[in-house]
Design an enzyme around this catalytic site. Structure first.
Site, PDB file in Angstrom:
ATOM      1  N   ASN A   7      28.247  50.329  -7.104  1.00  0.00           N
ATOM      2  CA  ASN A   7      27.697  49.051  -6.785  1.00  0.00           C
ATOM      3  C   ASN A   7      26.426  48.854  -8.130  1.00  0.00           C
ATOM      4  OD1 ASN A   7      25.868  46.939  -5.834  1.00  0.00           O
ATOM      5  ND2 ASN A   7      25.786  47.782  -3.936  1.00  0.00           N
ATOM      6  N   ARG A  98      31.404  46.612  -6.134  1.00  0.00           N
ATOM      7  CA  ARG A  98      30.871  45.362  -5.561  1.00  0.00           C
ATOM      8  C   ARG A  98      30.801  44.338  -6.759  1.00  0.00           C
ATOM      9  NH1 ARG A  98      24.723  44.089  -5.080  1.00  0.00           N
ATOM     10  NH2 ARG A  98      24.858  42.006  -4.237  1.00  0.00           N
ATOM     11  N   HIS A 186      25.710  37.533  -0.604  1.00  0.00           N
ATOM     12  CA  HIS A 186      25.516  38.683   0.176  1.00  0.00           C
ATOM     13  C   HIS A 186      26.675  38.689   1.332  1.00  0.00           C
ATOM     14  CE1 HIS A 186      20.931  38.356  -0.467  1.00  0.00           C
ATOM     15  NE2 HIS A 186      21.402  39.331  -1.123  1.00  0.00           N
ATOM     16  N   LEU A 215      17.218  40.034   4.773  1.00  0.00           N
ATOM     17  CA  LEU A 215      16.091  39.935   4.081  1.00  0.00           C
ATOM     18  C   LEU A 215      15.657  40.848   3.404  1.00  0.00           C
ATOM     19  CD1 LEU A 215      14.053  38.247   7.281  1.00  0.00           C
ATOM     20  CD2 LEU A 215      15.547  37.000   5.619  1.00  0.00           C
ATOM     21  N   ARG A 247      12.154  35.111  -6.720  1.00  0.00           N
ATOM     22  CA  ARG A 247      12.957  34.037  -6.751  1.00  0.00           C
ATOM     23  C   ARG A 247      12.269  32.797  -5.890  1.00  0.00           C
ATOM     24  NH1 ARG A 247      18.885  36.292  -5.421  1.00  0.00           N
ATOM     25  NH2 ARG A 247      17.929  38.342  -6.046  1.00  0.00           N
ATOM     26  N   GLY A 337      15.922  45.362   3.704  1.00  0.00           N
ATOM     27  CA  GLY A 337      14.626  46.138   3.570  1.00  0.00           C
ATOM     28  C   GLY A 337      13.559  45.386   4.392  1.00  0.00           C
ATOM     29  N   ILE A 338      13.365  43.838   4.491  1.00  0.00           N
ATOM     30  CA  ILE A 338      12.539  43.441   5.214  1.00  0.00           C
ATOM     31  C   ILE A 338      12.903  43.246   6.547  1.00  0.00           C
ATOM     32  CG2 ILE A 338      10.943  41.217   5.415  1.00  0.00           C
ATOM     33  CD1 ILE A 338      11.203  41.142   2.450  1.00  0.00           C
ATOM     34  N   GLU A 390      26.402  48.171   2.841  1.00  0.00           N
ATOM     35  CA  GLU A 390      27.327  47.336   1.908  1.00  0.00           C
ATOM     36  C   GLU A 390      28.356  48.456   1.280  1.00  0.00           C
ATOM     37  OE1 GLU A 390      23.954  45.483   0.262  1.00  0.00           O
ATOM     38  OE2 GLU A 390      25.165  43.578   0.347  1.00  0.00           O
TER      39      GLU A 390
HETATM   40  P1  AMP Z   1      16.117  45.505  -0.205  1.00  0.00           P
HETATM   41  O1  AMP Z   1      16.422  44.514  -1.465  1.00  0.00           O
HETATM   42  O2  AMP Z   1      17.204  45.236   0.809  1.00  0.00           O
HETATM   43  O3  AMP Z   1      16.038  46.969  -0.873  1.00  0.00           O
HETATM   44  O4  AMP Z   1      14.561  45.201   0.262  1.00  0.00           O
HETATM   45  C1  AMP Z   1      13.500  45.286  -0.561  1.00  0.00           C
HETATM   46  C2  AMP Z   1      12.261  44.756   0.275  1.00  0.00           C
HETATM   47  O5  AMP Z   1      12.288  45.388   1.577  1.00  0.00           O
HETATM   48  C3  AMP Z   1      11.117  44.679  -0.505  1.00  0.00           C
HETATM   49  O6  AMP Z   1      10.412  43.442  -0.336  1.00  0.00           O
HETATM   50  C4  AMP Z   1      10.291  45.760   0.325  1.00  0.00           C
HETATM   51  O7  AMP Z   1       8.976  45.574   0.260  1.00  0.00           O
HETATM   52  C5  AMP Z   1      10.915  45.430   1.770  1.00  0.00           C
HETATM   53  N1  AMP Z   1      10.460  46.590   2.711  1.00  0.00           N
HETATM   54  C6  AMP Z   1      10.740  47.733   2.778  1.00  0.00           C
HETATM   55  N2  AMP Z   1      10.130  48.445   3.770  1.00  0.00           N
HETATM   56  C7  AMP Z   1       9.359  47.683   4.211  1.00  0.00           C
HETATM   57  C8  AMP Z   1       8.392  47.447   5.507  1.00  0.00           C
HETATM   58  N3  AMP Z   1       8.330  48.811   6.059  1.00  0.00           N
HETATM   59  N4  AMP Z   1       7.779  46.488   5.596  1.00  0.00           N
HETATM   60  C9  AMP Z   1       8.056  45.379   5.002  1.00  0.00           C
HETATM   61  N5  AMP Z   1       8.885  45.311   3.858  1.00  0.00           N
HETATM   62  C10 AMP Z   1       9.559  46.427   3.558  1.00  0.00           C
END
Ligand code: AMP
Length: 407
Positions: A7, A98, A186, A215, A247, A337-338, A390
């Protein structure tokens, strides 16, 4: 079957090796037997390779000018040293990549051929931060592992059946014929989450109207009916739709014309502003990381509060669009993540959907177990938090392709 998954992104490369010993694919993702992450920009002078296997963690410094050598070093750790998990590299049966942009050509995972490589190359202008690195990985594997089957799993493939009214932009039609259309991204994550949702609810996928909210740092929503993506928020590139970490998401395109005419912006400057300096980071200023925004907001920072409020507003608006195009809702999914980690984002999103009979359980939402329903007992619609996988989804696509070829 030993499946290596690559990836590759602009600043990092995540890889893992799955070993499937059963006749059929396991229902739940197994842990990879080897995992590697290369961070090319960890330090000004060198990249860092981290390996985890056999309960051991190792790290190495890499020369960021010589990426192919870095990938060789990474693969070496599969069959040598403390992280050795296979006898020789030729034990790997298939390599899955990927690939962010596959254009409109591919609706499913595809064996890598010269034609596939040319298409990935031709799409570089549409995915400049990703497609060159996918090709780099494909060439490195060819050089090191020879003729092992390689499979490209496209982020765009899941959206390839989107109806034309969702795929065509309302600009002169000739541009659609030249490839300016909505592709969506995605896809591997949205597809995986929709299948997982059906499994969790123990219902046929075809019977469910699903909205999947991916998210992460990049973010998109997808409306899924009969297991097919019928609308999604990202478009020609991963810039359209929701507000994201750095973005902007969708904005009035006339702003770009205005900035060009009145402030001498050129393509490079616009690209940098919209992709790297906007979104949460653009409003808050100090960071585009949601954890920092929430923390600063809780300390009373006004710009962090505004960034958060815009994020929620855009998310609700885009959800409305997905709801209207799908014509109802049987399950709402939060992932990435979010989506997986932020209770406040899930709660604020769902509050405005209570009129649909969708109600979140505050206790379950605050400490959700992954892959469970966090809706209240009197909610008419389940709300699932799903850990997107993924890499495992790519491994499954590879397993299916190789199994089909054998039979
Ligand atoms: P990803 O691209 O899926 O790795 O997600 C990254 C995003 O997830 C970033 O904005 C991080 O701040 C957010 N994130 C990870 N853990 C948390 C949490 N416990 N609360 C809020 N946002 C989070």
């Amino acid at each position: 079957m030993k499946i290596l998954v690559l990836n590759a992104g602009s600043s990092s490369q995540k890889s893992c090796l799955y070993e499937i010993t059963t006749q059929n694919l396991p229902e739940n993702p197994p842990k990879p037997i080897w995992e590697a992450t290369i961070d090319w920009t960890a330090n000004q002078n060198y990249g860092i390779l981290e390996i985890e296997a056999n309960g051991v963690k190792k790290d190495f410094k890499l020369n960021p000018e010589k990426r192919q050598e870095g990938i060789s070093k990474m693969l070496e750790t599969l069959s040598q040293g403390e992280t050795k998990v296979i006898e020789k590299l030729s034990d790997i049966n298939v390599v899955g990549h990927r690939v962010v942009h596959g254009g409109s050509e591919y609706s499913e995972a595809t064996f890598v051929t010269d034609k596939v490589k040319t298409i990935i190359k031709n799409l570089i202008p549409l995915a400049p931060n990703h497609n060159p690195h996918h090709l780099e990985g494909i060439e490195a594997i060819k050089k090191i592992l020879g003729d092992v089957p390689q499979i490209a799993v496209f982020d765009t493939a899941f959206h390839s059946q989107m109806p034309k009214e969702a795929a065509v932009y309302p600009i002169p039609y000739q541009w659609f014929q030249k490839g300016i259309r909505r592709y969506g991204f995605h896809g591997t994550s949205h597809k995986y989450c929709s299948q997982k949702a059906a499994q969790i609810l123990n219902k046929p996928l075809a019977s469910l109207r699903i909205i999947s909210c991916h998210l992460g740092n990049g973010a998109s929503l997808t409306a899924i009916r009969n297991g097919i993506s019928i609308n999604t928020t990202m478009g020609f590139t991963p810039l359209e739709g929701l507000m994201m970490g750095t973005r902007s998401g969708s904005i009035d395109s006339a702003i770009l014309i205005y900035l060009m005419q009145e402030y001498n912006f050129d393509a490079e400057k616009l690209n940098k502003m919209l992709n790297q300096e906007s979104g949460l980071k653009g409003i808050y200023g100090k960071s585009g990381d949601m954890r920092y925004i929430i923390n600063a907001m809780e300390q009373g920072d006004e710009l962090a509060q505004l960034a958060f409020d815009i994020y929620i507003h855009k998310l609700r608006c885009c959800l409305g669009e997905m709801l209207a195009s799908i014509g109802g809702l049987d399950v709402l999914v939060f992932t990435a993540g979010i989506g997986e980690n932020s209770a406040i984002i899930r709660e604020k999103t769902c509050v405005n959907l209570e009129f649909l009979g969708l109600k979140i359980d505050h206790k379950k939402n605050t400490k959700p177990t992954m892959n469970t329903d966090i809706s209240a007992s009197d909610s008419q619609i389940p709300i699932l938090v799903i850990h997107t996988q993924e890499d495992w989804a790519i491994a499954c696509e590879c397993w299916q392709k190789i199994s089909q070829k054998k039979s």
